[in-house]
Structure formats: C-alpha cells, structure tokens
Design an enzyme around this catalytic site. Structure first.
Site, PDB file in Angstrom:
ATOM      1  N   GLU A  47       0.667  -8.471 -16.596  1.00  0.00           N
ATOM      2  CA  GLU A  47       0.536  -7.468 -17.674  1.00  0.00           C
ATOM      3  C   GLU A  47      -0.284  -6.239 -17.251  1.00  0.00           C
ATOM      4  O   GLU A  47       0.061  -5.106 -17.551  1.00  0.00           O
ATOM      5  CB  GLU A  47      -0.141  -8.101 -18.903  1.00  0.00           C
ATOM      6  CG  GLU A  47       0.803  -8.911 -19.770  1.00  0.00           C
ATOM      7  CD  GLU A  47       2.026  -8.112 -20.244  1.00  0.00           C
ATOM      8  OE1 GLU A  47       1.845  -7.013 -20.774  1.00  0.00           O
ATOM      9  OE2 GLU A  47       3.160  -8.592 -20.031  1.00  0.00           O
ATOM     10  N   GLY A  65      -3.470   7.074  -7.894  1.00  0.00           N
ATOM     11  CA  GLY A  65      -3.145   5.650  -8.020  1.00  0.00           C
ATOM     12  C   GLY A  65      -4.372   4.782  -8.250  1.00  0.00           C
ATOM     13  O   GLY A  65      -4.368   3.913  -9.132  1.00  0.00           O
ATOM     14  N   ALA A  66      -5.426   5.011  -7.478  1.00  0.00           N
ATOM     15  CA  ALA A  66      -6.621   4.174  -7.617  1.00  0.00           C
ATOM     16  C   ALA A  66      -7.272   4.403  -8.982  1.00  0.00           C
ATOM     17  O   ALA A  66      -7.732   3.459  -9.637  1.00  0.00           O
ATOM     18  CB  ALA A  66      -7.602   4.489  -6.495  1.00  0.00           C
ATOM     19  N   LYS A  70       3.501   1.315  -3.834  1.00  0.00           N
ATOM     20  CA  LYS A  70       2.888   0.529  -4.927  1.00  0.00           C
ATOM     21  C   LYS A  70       3.694   0.585  -6.234  1.00  0.00           C
ATOM     22  O   LYS A  70       3.617  -0.339  -7.042  1.00  0.00           O
ATOM     23  CB  LYS A  70       1.453   1.004  -5.184  1.00  0.00           C
ATOM     24  CG  LYS A  70       0.473   0.609  -4.103  1.00  0.00           C
ATOM     25  CD  LYS A  70      -0.948   0.968  -4.497  1.00  0.00           C
ATOM     26  CE  LYS A  70      -1.932   0.622  -3.412  1.00  0.00           C
ATOM     27  NZ  LYS A  70      -3.325   0.854  -3.815  1.00  0.00           N
ATOM     28  N   ASP A 101      -6.813  -3.793  -7.570  1.00  0.00           N
ATOM     29  CA  ASP A 101      -7.705  -2.670  -7.236  1.00  0.00           C
ATOM     30  C   ASP A 101      -8.810  -2.474  -8.284  1.00  0.00           C
ATOM     31  O   ASP A 101      -9.994  -2.391  -7.947  1.00  0.00           O
ATOM     32  CB  ASP A 101      -6.912  -1.356  -7.121  1.00  0.00           C
ATOM     33  CG  ASP A 101      -6.290  -1.170  -5.734  1.00  0.00           C
ATOM     34  OD1 ASP A 101      -6.754  -1.821  -4.783  1.00  0.00           O
ATOM     35  OD2 ASP A 101      -5.346  -0.371  -5.625  1.00  0.00           O
ATOM     36  N   THR A 147       0.836  -1.198   0.000  1.00  0.00           N
ATOM     37  CA  THR A 147       0.000   0.000   0.000  1.00  0.00           C
ATOM     38  C   THR A 147       0.872   1.250   0.000  1.00  0.00           C
ATOM     39  O   THR A 147       2.102   1.168  -0.126  1.00  0.00           O
ATOM     40  CB  THR A 147      -1.041  -0.071   1.153  1.00  0.00           C
ATOM     41  OG1 THR A 147      -1.946   1.025   1.003  1.00  0.00           O
ATOM     42  CG2 THR A 147      -0.390  -0.029   2.526  1.00  0.00           C
TER      43      THR A 147
END
Ligand code: NAP
Length: 286
Positions: free
Chosen positions: A84, A135-136, A72, A108, A68
C-alpha cells in the site's frame, strides 16, 4: 569469497547506470555474517530490458531485488502485487519473490524515519520542512505523514512538482502537506514553524560538495537539520548547521536502514545493522 551453490538465493540490484553502489558490499556482509546462502549482485539493465530482467527473476533462484534509478516507477507495470505504501508513493525500491509472485515495496521513507527514531526523535506531531520533491522526497513525505507528522512543508525548485506531491499526500493521508517555492522569505517563514529541515535534493553530493540547498540565513539552532545525501558523510549543509549549533542527522543512516528493511523482507531474519553501518562508513570515509 562467497561460496555459491545451486541453492544460493540471488538478490539483484537493477538500475542504469549503477555506478558505485554500496548496497552489494553492505548486503553481502550481512548475508555472510548471518550465515545464510544468499548473494547480492548488481545487474545494469539496458533501456527496454526491464520487463525481461523481472521475468528472469522467476526463472532463476531470486529471493528479490532492489530497484534504483531510472526504474523505480516503471517496474510497477511488471510485478504481481504492490504494498500500500509503495502504491501511494508511486515508486518501488525493493522486490520480494514469494509464493511464485513478485511483490513491490518502498523502504526508502522507512529507512529515513528509522534513522530519525534511532536518534531519539519521533516524527509524530512534528512539523517538517522538506527541500526537494523528487523520488526520495516522495518516499519521505508519505512515510512522515503516515507516522503522524503534524505538517510537512515541501519546497522545490520546480514548484509544480512540490504541488503534485503535496496534493498526493493530502489525498491519501489527510491535509498535512503544503507546497512552497525555494524563495528565501518563504523558507524562513516555514522554517520558523518547523522542528526539522531535510535536504532531499542532490545538492552537496560528491563531487559538488561546496554547495548548499538553502542559505545559512534560514537556519536557527533549535532546528534538527538532516541531509539524505550520504557522500560526503557530512555535507556542507550539515557542517554549516552544526557550526550554528543545530543538531544534525547524516544520510548514511537512511541508506543502512532502508537496506536493513529490505534484508528483513528477503530473508525473514534480523539484519546485523551495526556491521552494515560499519562497512558503509568505511567505504564512505576512504
Ligand atoms: P530525483 O528524483 O532526481 O530528485 C532530485 C531533486 O533535487 C528534485 O527535487 C530536484 O528539483 C532537486 N534538485 C536537483 N538539482 C537541483 C539544483 N541545482 N537546484 C535546486 N534543486 C535541485 O533524485 P532522488 O532519487 O530524489 O535523490 C535525491 C538525492 O537523495 C540524491 O543525492 C540521492 O543520492 C539521495 N538519496 C539518498 C538515499 C539514502 O538512502 N540516504 C536514498 C535515496 C536518494 P527539480 O524538481 O526542480 O528538478
């Protein structure tokens, strides 16, 4: 109380700060219900020590780990192979130890699309408006594009980050993403063309629960409104959308489904999703 032996497989959570992660209770509940000798332990990794932490996984009896914030992306340097999708996203949130190698995945985006599908909504052919490009958002944009989304508008406070993400998605998966600013007129126009709006920013997260990432003027009842913020369960954005008559999707489903996918990767078994959901909701509604 978990009974550990020398054979117990360890799954770590590596990050800093770790705060009040729900993953340990969610995964330990799942391991215990499935009767498998695994234990999930949070390890706060101090700056500069990530490589050593990853190497330690091969010395001790690790089945894998979750990665986390803020590691990441950095972790990619220290693993043997990368899936991939995680490579395209540029971030890894799950490690699996297999045949003396560490393989990186990103669950995620999959967690979000599974949560959408559980609501009976198939992303294929649909138009999405993503608010945020962190990031998300990267995980969501790539996974939605991979699942056949017709178009993804990406609106972010820092336009350059939305632009980089849209270009990355278009390079890997064909021209299906456009970057936007957060200006209301721009959002209204994109929203009219979209079937789904997703907040991927941290706006509305506890303790700043009175804020929304967009104005309620942008919402209309036909839009499916999703928030990946899961604390509170029903954010101000979701409450407002619901009062307008929009269908809504809360963020805890993504949390549970990304954990469920990681559980499958570590154990090869089907996770007890209902129990994992219950334990997460119990903790979130205290
Ligand atoms: P991140 O990489 O730090 O990205 C944060 C995003 O929020 C960026 O787009 C940032 O815009 C935007 N933002 C932050 N404050 C803002 C503000 N005041 N006004 C406008 N935009 C703002 O974080 P992340 O890892 O993507 O996580 C984002 C949220 O998703 C967090 O709340 C996290 O808890 C949640 N999350 C949920 C799940 C789940 O399983 N449900 C999984 C992962 C993350 P700029 O680019 O302009 O800074």
């Amino acid at each position: 109380m978990i009974n550990t032996t020398v054979n117990t497989k360890i799954v770590g959570l590596f990050g800093n700060p770790l705060g009040h992660s729900l993953s340990p209770i969610m995964q330990n509940t799942a391991f215990s219900l499935c009767g498998i000798e695994y234990i999930y332990i949070p390890f706060q990794v101090e700056p500069g020590y990530l490589e050593k932490a990853i190497k330690a996984m091969m010395i001790f009896n690790f089945a894998g780990a979750n990665i986390t914030i803020p590691y990441k992306t950095e972790v990619i340097k220290y693993i043997d192979e990368i899936d991939e999708m995680a490579k395209a996203i540029g971030a890894v949130n799950t490690l699996v130890v297999k045949n003396k190698k560490i393989i990186g995945y990103n669950t995620d985006g999959m967690g979000f699309t599974q949560s959408l599908k559980n609501k009976g909504f198939n992303p294929k052919g649909k138009i999405f408006l993503l608010i945020g490009a962190g990031g998300a958002a990267r995980g969501l944009a790539f996974t939605l594009a991979f699942e056949g989304a017709a178009h993804i508008f990406i609106a972010n406070r820092t336009f350059e980050k939305a632009d980089i993400l849209a270009q990355d998605v278009n390079r890997v998966l064909g021209s299906c993403a456009t970057a936007l600013s957060l200006e209301e007129a721009v959002l209204r126009d994109a929203e009219k063309k979209s079937q789904v709006l997703i907040n991927t920013t941290s706006i509305g997260m506890y303790p700043d629960t009175e804020y929304m990432p967009i104005s309620d003027e942008v919402l209309r009842p036909e839009l499916l409104v999703c928030d990946i913020v899961y604390n509170p369960v029903k954010t101000k954005l979701l409450q407002t959308a619901e009062s307008i008559g929009c269908p809504i999707l809360e963020g805890y489903g993504m949390l549970v489904n990304q954990g469920a996918e990681a559980f499958r990767l570590w154990t090869g078994k089907e996770p007890p999703i209902d129990a994992m959901t219950r334990v997460v909701l119990d903790k979130l509604t205290i």
